[in-house]
Structures are given as structure tokens and as C-alpha cells.
Design a protein around this motif. Structure first.
Motif, PDB file in Angstrom:
ATOM      1  N   GLN A   1      58.433  74.746  52.804  1.00  0.00           N
ATOM      2  CA  GLN A   1      58.572  74.833  54.259  1.00  0.00           C
ATOM      3  C   GLN A   1      58.162  76.235  54.737  1.00  0.00           C
ATOM      4  N   GLU A   2      57.478  76.260  55.867  1.00  0.00           N
ATOM      5  CA  GLU A   2      57.094  77.548  56.471  1.00  0.00           C
ATOM      6  C   GLU A   2      58.327  78.436  56.646  1.00  0.00           C
ATOM      7  N   GLY A   3      58.180  79.708  56.288  1.00  0.00           N
ATOM      8  CA  GLY A   3      59.278  80.653  56.437  1.00  0.00           C
ATOM      9  C   GLY A   3      60.140  80.800  55.198  1.00  0.00           C
ATOM     10  N   ARG A   4      60.052  79.814  54.301  1.00  0.00           N
ATOM     11  CA  ARG A   4      60.848  79.875  53.072  1.00  0.00           C
ATOM     12  C   ARG A   4      60.085  80.636  51.996  1.00  0.00           C
ATOM     13  N   ILE A   5      60.732  80.788  50.846  1.00  0.00           N
ATOM     14  CA  ILE A   5      60.102  81.469  49.716  1.00  0.00           C
ATOM     15  C   ILE A   5      59.295  80.476  48.883  1.00  0.00           C
ATOM     16  N   SER A   6      58.090  80.876  48.499  1.00  0.00           N
ATOM     17  CA  SER A   6      57.291  80.111  47.543  1.00  0.00           C
ATOM     18  C   SER A   6      57.350  80.838  46.212  1.00  0.00           C
ATOM     19  N   ILE A   7      57.606  80.088  45.143  1.00  0.00           N
ATOM     20  CA  ILE A   7      57.646  80.681  43.803  1.00  0.00           C
ATOM     21  C   ILE A   7      56.687  79.903  42.912  1.00  0.00           C
ATOM     22  N   LEU A   8      55.668  80.609  42.446  1.00  0.00           N
ATOM     23  CA  LEU A   8      54.691  80.003  41.542  1.00  0.00           C
ATOM     24  C   LEU A   8      54.887  80.598  40.156  1.00  0.00           C
ATOM     25  N   ASN A   9      54.838  79.745  39.143  1.00  0.00           N
ATOM     26  CA  ASN A   9      55.156  80.177  37.792  1.00  0.00           C
ATOM     27  C   ASN A   9      53.965  80.060  36.846  1.00  0.00           C
ATOM     28  N   CYS A  10      54.022  80.881  35.802  1.00  0.00           N
ATOM     29  CA  CYS A  10      52.928  80.935  34.835  1.00  0.00           C
ATOM     30  C   CYS A  10      53.502  81.364  33.488  1.00  0.00           C
ATOM     31  N   ASP A  11      53.113  80.697  32.423  1.00  0.00           N
ATOM     32  CA  ASP A  11      53.537  81.068  31.073  1.00  0.00           C
ATOM     33  C   ASP A  11      52.319  81.390  30.222  1.00  0.00           C
ATOM     34  N   TYR A  12      52.490  82.298  29.283  1.00  0.00           N
ATOM     35  CA  TYR A  12      51.379  82.643  28.403  1.00  0.00           C
ATOM     36  C   TYR A  12      51.875  82.713  26.965  1.00  0.00           C
ATOM     37  N   THR A  13      50.937  82.646  26.036  1.00  0.00           N
ATOM     38  CA  THR A  13      51.339  82.613  24.629  1.00  0.00           C
ATOM     39  C   THR A  13      50.866  83.841  23.846  1.00  0.00           C
TER      40      THR A  13
END
Lengths: 113, 115
Positions: B14-26
Motif C-alpha cells: 500500500q502507498e505510504g507503507r514500508i516495502s521490504i525486498l529480500n535477497c539471499d546469496y551463497t
């Protein structure tokens, strides 16, 4: 602002043709790169160059070659185009040294029929 | 062998909220991490980066967190705006030769910000 320019946005070629994709950068960067982007696979490195006339293979070099005769220009060559080379091709450049982001052109969408 | 993984193909916020994008590496040899944003029909645009010697880097609404022990990084966008709707790629870098660095990219996460 860094400007990386790819000569064509869209290109349609036939199987077996020799295809040239051109890339020019205007920031005197030492390093230049060619990637292809496919759905679900992210960007994969085809070739890169760290100096004029110098080139190194990336992760998926088969079926491709490159040329860097001038510092600002890096060409990707498909020696004999095949349908599995239909993809989005992205060129990037970066300065020499550590921890330098790569800057990308807008891409060439290549279709091989 | 996918060395950099983004396990969420899409995310809706939703607009105004926090966006959290995740990434894992090896690969423990990665020493520099980047986030790129990509709009349709454009090339990826560099957004923010972090060196492996840090655990946080902030630039305006964008913050990247790095957890080396977990081999995990995340991008926080606060507050989220409609213009943030795009595909986000994380990338990890390791030195190759002659001062060049090789980027390994994740598959991308499509972020949609809803009004």
C-alpha cells in the motif's frame, strides 16, 4: 550523468544471420559489459572488457563474440543467430577500481525468427 | 547454481507503507552488494549499494541492510510511492581482474505500490 547508448531498441533477424549489437558510453569508463536478461533468470553476463582490445568470457559466452577497438565502444556479435538467442540484451559500463556500480543502457530486444 | 536468489517474484504494498525486498546469496567471496530498479523498456538503474564491511546504508527513502552471517540483504523503501512500482534486482559483486568486478544478479522482484 553517465550515458550508455545502445544503437537499437528493437531488432528482428533471421536464423543463421550474423548480428551486431553496438554500445557506446560517454564517461571514459574502463570496463564494459554485455548481459542478457531472460524472464526468471535475471541478468547473465556474456562478455566483459576491462580495456581496449581486451575481453574476457562471462558466464554464457557460447555463440557470442565481442569487439572493443575504442574505449567508448563495445560490440556484441552473434556469429550465427539462433532462436534461443532471442532475448533482451543489456550493455553496461563502470569505472575501474573497487566498489563501482555498473551503469546500464536501455537494452536491445532482439528477436531471432 | 543460483548464487543470488530473490525468492519473491512479486510484492504488493500500500502507498505510504514500508516495502521490504529480500535477497539471499551463497558465495562468501562477494564483497559489494547493489540494488537496481528497472522500469519496462528501460535498462536497470542503480539505486543503492553496500560494502561487505558495513551492515547498513541509507539514502533518502531507501535503506539497504546486510546480514553477512545469514548471507542476506534487504532493501527497505519508506514511505512507498506509486513511482516505486518496478522490478528490483539485487546484485552481488566479486573482483575478477584488472580492477573489474563481476556482478551476479538475482531473478528480480516485481514491486507494485497500490494507491
Amino acid at each position: 550523468d553517465v550515458k550508455v547508448t545502445q544503437s537499437s531498441r528493437y531488432l528482428v533477424k533471421r536464423t543463421g544471420e550474423k548480428v551486431f549489437l553496438e554500445c557506446v558510453q560517454d564517461m571514459d569508463h574502463e570496463n564494459m559489459f554485455w548481459y542478457r536478461q531472460d524472464p526468471g533468470l535475471g541478468l547473465r553476463l556474456i562478455y566483459f572488457s576491462y580495456d581496449v582490445k581486451m575481453k574476457e568470457k562471462g558466464d554464457i559466452p557460447e555463440g557470442y563474440s565481442v569487439s572493443r577497438e575504442k574505449k567508448e565502444r563495445f560490440s556484441l556479435i552473434l556469429e550465427s543467430a539462433s532462436t534461443n538467442q532471442t532475448s533482451m540484451y543489456l550493455c553496461a559500463s563502470s569505472p575501474g577500481g573497487t566498489n563501482q556500480p555498473q551503469h546500464f543502457g536501455d537494452g536491445t530486444r532482439l528477436s531471432i525468427l | 547454481d543460483q548464487q543470488v536468489k530473490q525468492n519473491s517474484p512479486s510484492l504488493s504494498v500500500q502507498e505510504g507503507r514500508i516495502s521490504i525486498l529480500n535477497c539471499d546469496y551463497t558465495n562468501s567471496m562477494f564483497d559489494y552488494f547493489l540494488w537496481y530498479k528497472k522500469y519496462p523498456a528501460e535498462g536497470p538503474t542503480f539505486l543503492i549499494s553496500i560494502s561487505s564491511i558495513k551492515d547498513k546504508n541509507e539514502d533518502g527513502r531507501f535503506t539497504v541492510f546486510l546480514n553477512k552471517s545469514a548471507k542476506h540483504l534487504s532493501l527497505h523503501i519508506v514511505p512507498s510511492q506509486p513511482g516505486d512500482s518496478a522490478v528490483y534486482f539485487c546484485a552481488a559483486s566479486s573482483p575478477i581482474l584488472q580492477g573489474a568486478q563481476k556482478l551476479v544478479f538475482g531473478q528480480g522482484t516485481r514491486l507494485t505500490i497500490n494507491p
